[in-house]
Design an enzyme around this catalytic site. Structure first.
Site, short mmCIF file in Angstrom:
data_model
loop_
_atom_site.label_atom_id
_atom_site.label_comp_id
_atom_site.label_asym_id
_atom_site.label_seq_id
_atom_site.Cartn_x
_atom_site.Cartn_y
_atom_site.Cartn_z
N GLU A 34 -44.57 25.02 13.28
CA GLU A 34 -45.67 25.54 14.08
C GLU A 34 -46.37 26.71 13.40
OE1 GLU A 34 -43.63 24.65 18.43
OE2 GLU A 34 -43.26 26.57 17.42
N ARG A 55 -38.12 40.00 18.78
CA ARG A 55 -39.28 40.00 19.68
C ARG A 55 -39.06 39.08 20.87
NH1 ARG A 55 -41.23 35.01 20.90
NH2 ARG A 55 -42.77 34.12 19.47
N THR A 62 -30.58 27.08 25.05
CA THR A 62 -29.97 25.98 24.31
C THR A 62 -30.96 25.41 23.33
OG1 THR A 62 -30.57 24.41 26.05
CG2 THR A 62 -28.42 25.46 26.22
N ASP A 122 -39.00 24.86 24.84
CA ASP A 122 -40.16 25.47 24.18
C ASP A 122 -40.98 24.49 23.36
OD1 ASP A 122 -38.37 25.05 22.15
OD2 ASP A 122 -38.25 27.12 21.49
#
Length: 350
Positions: A66, A122, A211, A237
């Site tokens: 990404e 972060r 996970t 995600d």
């Protein structure tokens, strides 16, 4: 005089993994997390100033690669990051990353840095910052379901920002739990190792799910989650990767970073496109309410957004300026005549 020696404009400050770790220890990890959360909160509070877009994802065999870009009127930042859940079987990290911060006025990079360690920091700082707005008042116990690479960072951030020091750990791999227990006890946490996710959530005011498998999963079912808890869901995600049963989502107040991205990648991909969610920037600006009462079930559907990386890059740039935590890399061609790049190349042959 060497006519081919790089000029000052050719150099970009670079923070290596070794220097990032040295920097964190120099600052202190809990102070680093707390200060980083401050930068993240500052940027959420000026959310309308940012150019925003869902991250650009290339789904590849075994994972995803990404790019995460964003910009305000002064700085542009992006992160390259991968997610390959099976990497640990071959000795590779599940997630690796690097990032760049540039000046909008010239387009010149002003920072290149590792972001494998920085992303872990972060992500944890963002979770705990949101926990400060959404976790039950006086929360003391957090369940950590998924005890991989992010586990300890989450624990350190929730202690630094939310004062939580008691942890209940569970992972399908007992070795991961043993690793987390060893690391966290050395940091002074009170640890209980559990034999199931259902056992782990008993008595926990905050539940963190983290996970890695890239699949629809049900880590938490509706009967496992009570009123008044806060769920910090950070494992789901990307498309096709979730952790929570949809029934939990239907009764929770859901808080998200950027709906356009979360509806594609987060837990709410399981719901209709119009299911109501609350954007965190509006909560942090005081425009909307976070936790309303002790009985409310809150959910942070965390997927990670580019402004958080922008904040981290901005923070690290502030820390390393004028120090030896960054080294100069000769990255940018800088001919004497900006229009004569070929001439610079031709002369280099001599």
């Amino acid at each position: 005089m060497n006519m081919l020696a790089p000029s000052e404009l050719a150099y970009v400050p670079f923070v290596s993994v070794a220097n990032m770790m040295r920097l964190v220890h120099h600052i202190g990890i809990e102070r680093f997390l707390t200060d980083l959360a401050t930068y993240i909160e500052e940027d959420f509070k000026r959310w309308p100033e940012f150019d925003k877009t869902p991250r650009v994802a290339s789904h590849v065999p075994g994972g995803v690669i990404e790019l995460m870009p964003t910009a305000d009127d002064r700085l542009y930042g992006f992160k390259y990051v991968n997610g390959h859940p099976k990497n640990t079987k071959t000795g590779h990290q599940t997630v690796t990353a690097f990032g760049v911060l540039s000046e909008v006025s010239t387009g010149y990079p002003v920072l290149l840095t590792e972001m494998t360690v920085l992303t872990a920091l972060r992500t944890a700082a963002t979770s705990a910052l949101v926990g400060r707005y959404l976790a039950p008042k006086g929360a003391e116990v957090m369940a950590m379901i998924g005890n991989g690479a992010q586990c300890e960072f989450q624990a350190m951030a929730f202690r630094a920002i939310c004062s939580i020091n008691r942890l209940r750990l569970y992972d399908i791999d007992p070795a991961a739990t043993a690793k987390a227990k060893r690391n966290l006890e050395s940091q002074g946490f009170e640890i209980t190792c559990c034999s199931s996710a259902q056992e782990a959530v008993i008595g926990a005011e905050v539940i963190t799910t983290c996970t890695a498998d890239k699949q629809y999963a049900t880590i938490l079912t509706d009967n496992m989650v009570g009123r008044g808890q806060h769920i910090n869901a950070i494992g789901g995600d990307c498309p096709g990767k979730t952790e929570l049963h949809p029934d939990i989502l239907r009764r929770a107040e859901i808080f998200v970073e950027y709906p356009e991205q979360t509806r594609i990648e987060g837990e709410i991909q399981q719901l209709g496109p119009d299911h109501p969610v609350t954007e965190l920037w509006q909560v942090m600006r005081g425009e909307l309410t976070g936790r309303r009462d002790a009985a409310q079930l809150t959910l942070f559907d965390s997927v990670g957004f580019a402004t958080e990386d922008f904040s981290a890059l901005r923070y690290v740039r502030h820390l390393v300026q004028g120090t030896d935590f960054a080294e100069n890399l000769d990255m940018l061609a800088d001919p004497d005549d900006p229009r004569d790049l070929f001439g610079m190349l031709a002369r280099s042959a001599g």
